[in-house]
Scaffold this motif. Structure first.
Motif, PDB file in Angstrom:
ATOM      1  N   THR A  43       9.085  -7.297   4.386  1.00 23.13           N
ATOM      2  CA  THR A  43       9.069  -8.528   5.176  1.00 23.13           C
ATOM      3  C   THR A  43       7.815  -9.390   5.035  1.00 23.13           C
ATOM      4  OG1 THR A  43       8.166  -7.403   7.125  1.00 23.13           O
ATOM      5  CG2 THR A  43      10.562  -7.435   6.888  1.00 23.13           C
ATOM      6  N   PRO A  44       7.223  -9.508   3.825  1.00 22.37           N
ATOM      7  CA  PRO A  44       6.100 -10.431   3.709  1.00 22.37           C
ATOM      8  C   PRO A  44       6.594 -11.874   3.856  1.00 22.37           C
ATOM      9  CG  PRO A  44       6.784  -9.722   1.528  1.00 22.37           C
ATOM     10  CD  PRO A  44       7.585  -8.921   2.518  1.00 22.37           C
ATOM     11  N   PRO A  45       5.722 -12.775   4.250  1.00 24.11           N
ATOM     12  CA  PRO A  45       4.318 -12.615   4.618  1.00 24.11           C
ATOM     13  C   PRO A  45       4.163 -12.105   6.048  1.00 24.11           C
ATOM     14  CG  PRO A  45       4.944 -14.904   4.788  1.00 24.11           C
ATOM     15  CD  PRO A  45       6.145 -14.189   4.246  1.00 24.11           C
ATOM     16  N   TYR A  46       2.912 -11.880   6.467  1.00 18.99           N
ATOM     17  CA  TYR A  46       2.648 -11.138   7.692  1.00 18.99           C
ATOM     18  C   TYR A  46       1.875 -11.943   8.734  1.00 18.99           C
ATOM     19  CZ  TYR A  46       4.218  -7.495   4.593  1.00 18.99           C
ATOM     20  OH  TYR A  46       4.978  -6.767   3.714  1.00 18.99           O
ATOM     21  N   MET A  47       1.952 -11.468   9.947  1.00 23.97           N
ATOM     22  CA  MET A  47       1.432 -12.060  11.184  1.00 23.97           C
ATOM     23  C   MET A  47       2.401 -13.143  11.668  1.00 23.97           C
ATOM     24  SD  MET A  47      -1.007 -10.040  11.455  1.00 23.97           S
ATOM     25  CE  MET A  47      -2.087  -8.993  10.471  1.00 23.97           C
ATOM     26  N   HIS A  48       2.200 -13.587  12.893  1.00 19.40           N
ATOM     27  CA  HIS A  48       3.133 -14.530  13.501  1.00 19.40           C
ATOM     28  C   HIS A  48       3.226 -15.839  12.727  1.00 19.40           C
ATOM     29  CE1 HIS A  48      -0.720 -15.990  15.085  1.00 19.40           C
ATOM     30  NE2 HIS A  48      -0.121 -17.156  15.207  1.00 19.40           N
ATOM     31  N   ASP A  49       2.159 -16.151  11.979  1.00 20.30           N
ATOM     32  CA  ASP A  49       2.144 -17.394  11.216  1.00 20.30           C
ATOM     33  C   ASP A  49       2.190 -17.154   9.711  1.00 20.30           C
ATOM     34  OD1 ASP A  49      -0.361 -16.310  10.870  1.00 20.30           O
ATOM     35  OD2 ASP A  49      -1.469 -18.036  11.653  1.00 20.30           O
ATOM     36  N   GLY A  50       2.500 -15.930   9.294  1.00 17.67           N
ATOM     37  CA  GLY A  50       2.657 -15.640   7.878  1.00 17.67           C
ATOM     38  C   GLY A  50       1.424 -15.885   7.040  1.00 17.67           C
ATOM     39  N   ARG A  51       0.245 -15.714   7.617  1.00 20.14           N
ATOM     40  CA  ARG A  51      -0.991 -16.069   6.904  1.00 20.14           C
ATOM     41  C   ARG A  51      -1.353 -15.087   5.797  1.00 20.14           C
ATOM     42  NH1 ARG A  51      -5.728 -16.534  10.825  1.00 20.14           N
ATOM     43  NH2 ARG A  51      -4.132 -17.629  12.038  1.00 20.14           N
ATOM     44  N   TYR A  52      -0.870 -13.853   5.869  1.00 19.75           N
ATOM     45  CA  TYR A  52      -1.206 -12.861   4.849  1.00 19.75           C
ATOM     46  C   TYR A  52       0.002 -12.606   3.958  1.00 19.75           C
ATOM     47  CZ  TYR A  52      -5.325 -11.967   7.733  1.00 19.75           C
ATOM     48  OH  TYR A  52      -6.496 -12.109   8.445  1.00 19.75           O
ATOM     49  N   ALA A  53      -0.195 -12.789   2.668  1.00 26.57           N
ATOM     50  CA  ALA A  53       0.916 -12.696   1.724  1.00 26.57           C
ATOM     51  C   ALA A  53       1.308 -11.262   1.402  1.00 26.57           C
ATOM     52  CB  ALA A  53       0.569 -13.444   0.440  1.00 26.57           C
ATOM     53  N   THR A  54       0.390 -10.323   1.536  1.00 30.88           N
ATOM     54  CA  THR A  54       0.654  -8.944   1.137  1.00 30.88           C
ATOM     55  C   THR A  54       0.247  -7.965   2.235  1.00 30.88           C
ATOM     56  OG1 THR A  54      -1.520  -8.560   0.137  1.00 30.88           O
ATOM     57  CG2 THR A  54       0.175  -9.585  -1.263  1.00 30.88           C
ATOM     58  N   LEU A  55       0.791  -6.760   2.143  1.00 30.79           N
ATOM     59  CA  LEU A  55       0.386  -5.703   3.076  1.00 30.79           C
ATOM     60  C   LEU A  55      -1.089  -5.380   2.925  1.00 30.79           C
ATOM     61  CD1 LEU A  55       3.229  -3.013   3.210  1.00 30.79           C
ATOM     62  CD2 LEU A  55       2.314  -4.379   5.094  1.00 30.79           C
ATOM     63  N   ALA A  56      -1.579  -5.402   1.704  1.00 27.27           N
ATOM     64  CA  ALA A  56      -3.001  -5.107   1.483  1.00 27.27           C
ATOM     65  C   ALA A  56      -3.876  -6.097   2.246  1.00 27.27           C
ATOM     66  CB  ALA A  56      -3.318  -5.143  -0.015  1.00 27.27           C
ATOM     67  N   GLU A  57      -3.504  -7.369   2.233  1.00 32.51           N
ATOM     68  CA  GLU A  57      -4.268  -8.371   2.973  1.00 32.51           C
ATOM     69  C   GLU A  57      -4.173  -8.132   4.474  1.00 32.51           C
ATOM     70  OE1 GLU A  57      -3.151 -12.346   1.917  1.00 32.51           O
ATOM     71  OE2 GLU A  57      -3.204 -11.920  -0.223  1.00 32.51           O
ATOM     72  N   ALA A  58      -2.988  -7.767   4.952  1.00 29.42           N
ATOM     73  CA  ALA A  58      -2.806  -7.525   6.384  1.00 29.42           C
ATOM     74  C   ALA A  58      -3.636  -6.334   6.848  1.00 29.42           C
ATOM     75  CB  ALA A  58      -1.334  -7.294   6.691  1.00 29.42           C
ATOM     76  N   VAL A  59      -3.671  -5.273   6.054  1.00 28.06           N
ATOM     77  CA  VAL A  59      -4.471  -4.100   6.408  1.00 28.06           C
ATOM     78  C   VAL A  59      -5.954  -4.451   6.349  1.00 28.06           C
ATOM     79  CG1 VAL A  59      -5.132  -1.771   5.675  1.00 28.06           C
ATOM     80  CG2 VAL A  59      -2.716  -2.429   5.715  1.00 28.06           C
ATOM     81  N   ARG A  60      -6.341  -5.244   5.361  1.00 29.10           N
ATOM     82  CA  ARG A  60      -7.747  -5.615   5.213  1.00 29.10           C
ATOM     83  C   ARG A  60      -8.261  -6.402   6.428  1.00 29.10           C
ATOM     84  NH1 ARG A  60      -7.364  -8.400   0.660  1.00 29.10           N
ATOM     85  NH2 ARG A  60      -7.206  -6.427  -0.496  1.00 29.10           N
ATOM     86  N   HIS A  61      -7.369  -7.101   7.095  1.00 28.60           N
ATOM     87  CA  HIS A  61      -7.781  -7.843   8.290  1.00 28.60           C
ATOM     88  C   HIS A  61      -8.443  -6.931   9.318  1.00 28.60           C
ATOM     89  CE1 HIS A  61      -7.581 -10.252  11.958  1.00 28.60           C
ATOM     90  NE2 HIS A  61      -6.941  -9.250  12.517  1.00 28.60           N
ATOM     91  N   TYR A  62      -7.931  -5.701   9.428  1.00 27.40           N
ATOM     92  CA  TYR A  62      -8.436  -4.783  10.449  1.00 27.40           C
ATOM     93  C   TYR A  62      -9.701  -4.058  10.014  1.00 27.40           C
ATOM     94  CZ  TYR A  62      -3.899  -5.550  12.594  1.00 27.40           C
ATOM     95  OH  TYR A  62      -2.810  -6.138  13.170  1.00 27.40           O
ATOM     96  N   ALA A  63     -10.051  -4.141   8.753  1.00 23.66           N
ATOM     97  CA  ALA A  63     -11.263  -3.484   8.257  1.00 23.66           C
ATOM     98  C   ALA A  63     -12.490  -4.273   8.694  1.00 23.66           C
ATOM     99  CB  ALA A  63     -11.212  -3.355   6.739  1.00 23.66           C
ATOM    100  N   ALA A  64     -13.644  -3.713   8.462  1.00 16.68           N
ATOM    101  CA  ALA A  64     -14.900  -4.330   8.888  1.00 16.68           C
ATOM    102  C   ALA A  64     -15.013  -5.755   8.376  1.00 16.68           C
ATOM    103  CB  ALA A  64     -16.074  -3.495   8.390  1.00 16.68           C
ATOM    104  N   GLY A  65     -15.298  -6.686   9.284  1.00 14.35           N
ATOM    105  CA  GLY A  65     -15.494  -8.080   8.915  1.00 14.35           C
ATOM    106  C   GLY A  65     -14.261  -8.952   9.000  1.00 14.35           C
ATOM    107  N   GLY A  66     -13.084  -8.372   9.227  1.00 13.47           N
ATOM    108  CA  GLY A  66     -11.862  -9.170   9.237  1.00 13.47           C
ATOM    109  C   GLY A  66     -11.499  -9.730  10.602  1.00 13.47           C
ATOM    110  N   ILE A  67     -11.854  -9.023  11.654  1.00 13.44           N
ATOM    111  CA  ILE A  67     -11.463  -9.413  13.003  1.00 13.44           C
ATOM    112  C   ILE A  67     -12.397 -10.501  13.528  1.00 13.44           C
ATOM    113  CG2 ILE A  67     -11.219  -8.589  15.375  1.00 13.44           C
ATOM    114  CD1 ILE A  67     -10.444  -5.867  14.233  1.00 13.44           C
ATOM    115  N   GLN A  68     -11.814 -11.591  13.988  1.00 15.60           N
ATOM    116  CA  GLN A  68     -12.589 -12.710  14.516  1.00 15.60           C
ATOM    117  C   GLN A  68     -12.920 -12.483  15.999  1.00 15.60           C
ATOM    118  OE1 GLN A  68     -13.642 -15.282  12.433  1.00 15.60           O
ATOM    119  NE2 GLN A  68     -12.815 -13.746  11.014  1.00 15.60           N
ATOM    120  N   PRO A  69     -14.076 -12.940  16.453  1.00 17.91           N
ATOM    121  CA  PRO A  69     -14.444 -12.754  17.859  1.00 17.91           C
ATOM    122  C   PRO A  69     -13.527 -13.558  18.776  1.00 17.91           C
ATOM    123  CG  PRO A  69     -15.986 -14.224  16.780  1.00 17.91           C
ATOM    124  CD  PRO A  69     -15.116 -13.685  15.700  1.00 17.91           C
TER     125      PRO A  69
END
Length: 334
Positions: free
Chosen positions: A269-295
């Motif tokens: 089911t790509p792309p990911y997130m409510h607005d489809g901002r991440y094209a791949t699962l790798a990008e979606a997982v990377r969001h949660y890694a260090a530096g991806g989460i916005q304050p």
């Protein structure tokens, strides 16, 4: 069937009228709905007042894929919800009569869901189909217009009479038929399910990813449904452009929060997130890694503000695990 929350207000007003009629529906012979997975919890919706039949399922499926139930006669529910993609599509924003504002959600295991759409704007499975049919960006029909189309079709009149044993076709029957189909979209035969029920094992990388997932992700995505149905701000934006759950709850604390999606069949089911901002699962997982989460002042407390410490290899292993949630039999079902 995108995510247009303004429909929820209309459905809430309609709810009193429609629900008052639900108990009066008389359905023909009792038949058993599809068998529910033994390792799943009790479903939120049961076919107690809406007795499931194979004829009702077939009628609901016909409605789901009928493009005549749109203002231009070209858009059906199935236009955005394609079976081979776990009833989602590959567009960033769902496309009906016009582009929607959110990514198309997958349709699976709806019997267990207490809320529907990214902002939870619909709270009853029997109302789900009305949201896209009546939304001006999706199918754009009024309820009276939808009924008129169905009543003018002799084949539909005969099918509804056969299923519901009534001479008059009404909104209640349409909702019941849609629900018999939607409620039958049960996905529970992925490699992970075989592993969880001790029928098979997973690859070494998928097993390593499963261990990492249990350590970092199950608070929001617990098995077997791989969602807790909560509403969460996962730090996509410090200042959310989409109000999310707040549009329904009218609470500023819910701005930028969206329903935690199920991760079943997520590789389809790509792309990911409510607005489809991440094209791949790798990008979606990377969001949660260090530096991806916005304050964000509303960031889900289950997420570390600094992100999750994951190496590249560990991220790849989580992706391999997520692929093990793909139910190929579900995706191939006609």
């Amino acid at each position: 069937m995108g995510n247009m929350p303004t429909v929820w207000i209309n459905l809430r007003k309609l709810g009193v009228v429609i629900l008052a009629a639900l108990a009066g529906c008389v359905v023909p012979q009792q038949q058993q709905p599809p068998e529910l997975p033994a390792h799943f919890p009790k479903p939120h919706y049961e076919f107690s007042r809406n007795r499931w039949t194979t004829e009702g399922y077939a009628l609901g499926r016909k409605l789901f894929f009928d493009p005549r139930l749109s203002r231009n006669g070209q858009v059906s529910c199935g236009s955005c919800h394609q079976p081979s993609l776990a009833y989602a599509d590959t567009l960033r924003f769902s496309q009906g009569l016009a582009a929607s504002l959110r990514n198309t959600p997958a349709l699976q295991n709806l019997l267990w869901q207490p809320y529907f759409f990214a902002d939870g704007g619909v709270t009853h499975l029997e109302f789900v189909a009305l949201a896209p049919v009546t939304n001006h960006r999706e199918q754009g029909l009024g309820i009276a217009e939808m009924l008129a189309i169905l009543k003018q079709d002799p084949a539909y009149r005969q099918a509804f009479k056969q299923v519901f044993r009534r001479d008059t076709l009404d909104t209640q029957q349409v909702l019941f038929a849609f629900t018999q189909f939607l409620g039958s979209l049960v996905s529970a035969h992925s490699p992970w399910d075989a592993y969880a029920t001790r029928q098979a094992t997973l690859s070494p990388d998928a097993l390593a990813g499963w261990r990492l997932f249990q350590q970092h992700c199950v608070a929001c995505h617990p098995p077997p449904l791989f969602t807790d149905f909560s509403f969460s701000d996962i730090g996509l934006e410090a200042q959310p452009t989409d109000s999310g759950r707040a549009r329904i709850s009218e609470s500023a604390q819910d701005r930028g929060k969206f329903k935690v999606p199920s991760l079943r069949n997520v590789a389809l089911t790509p792309p990911y997130m409510h607005d489809g901002r991440y094209a791949t699962l790798a990008e979606a997982v990377r969001h949660y890694a260090a530096g991806g989460i916005q304050p964000s002042p509303r960031l889900d407390p289950r997420l570390p503000r600094q992100g999750i410490a994951l190496s590249e290899k560990e991220q790849q292993q989580i992706v391999r695990f997520l692929h093990s949630l793909t139910d190929t039999a579900f995706a191939r079902k006609p």
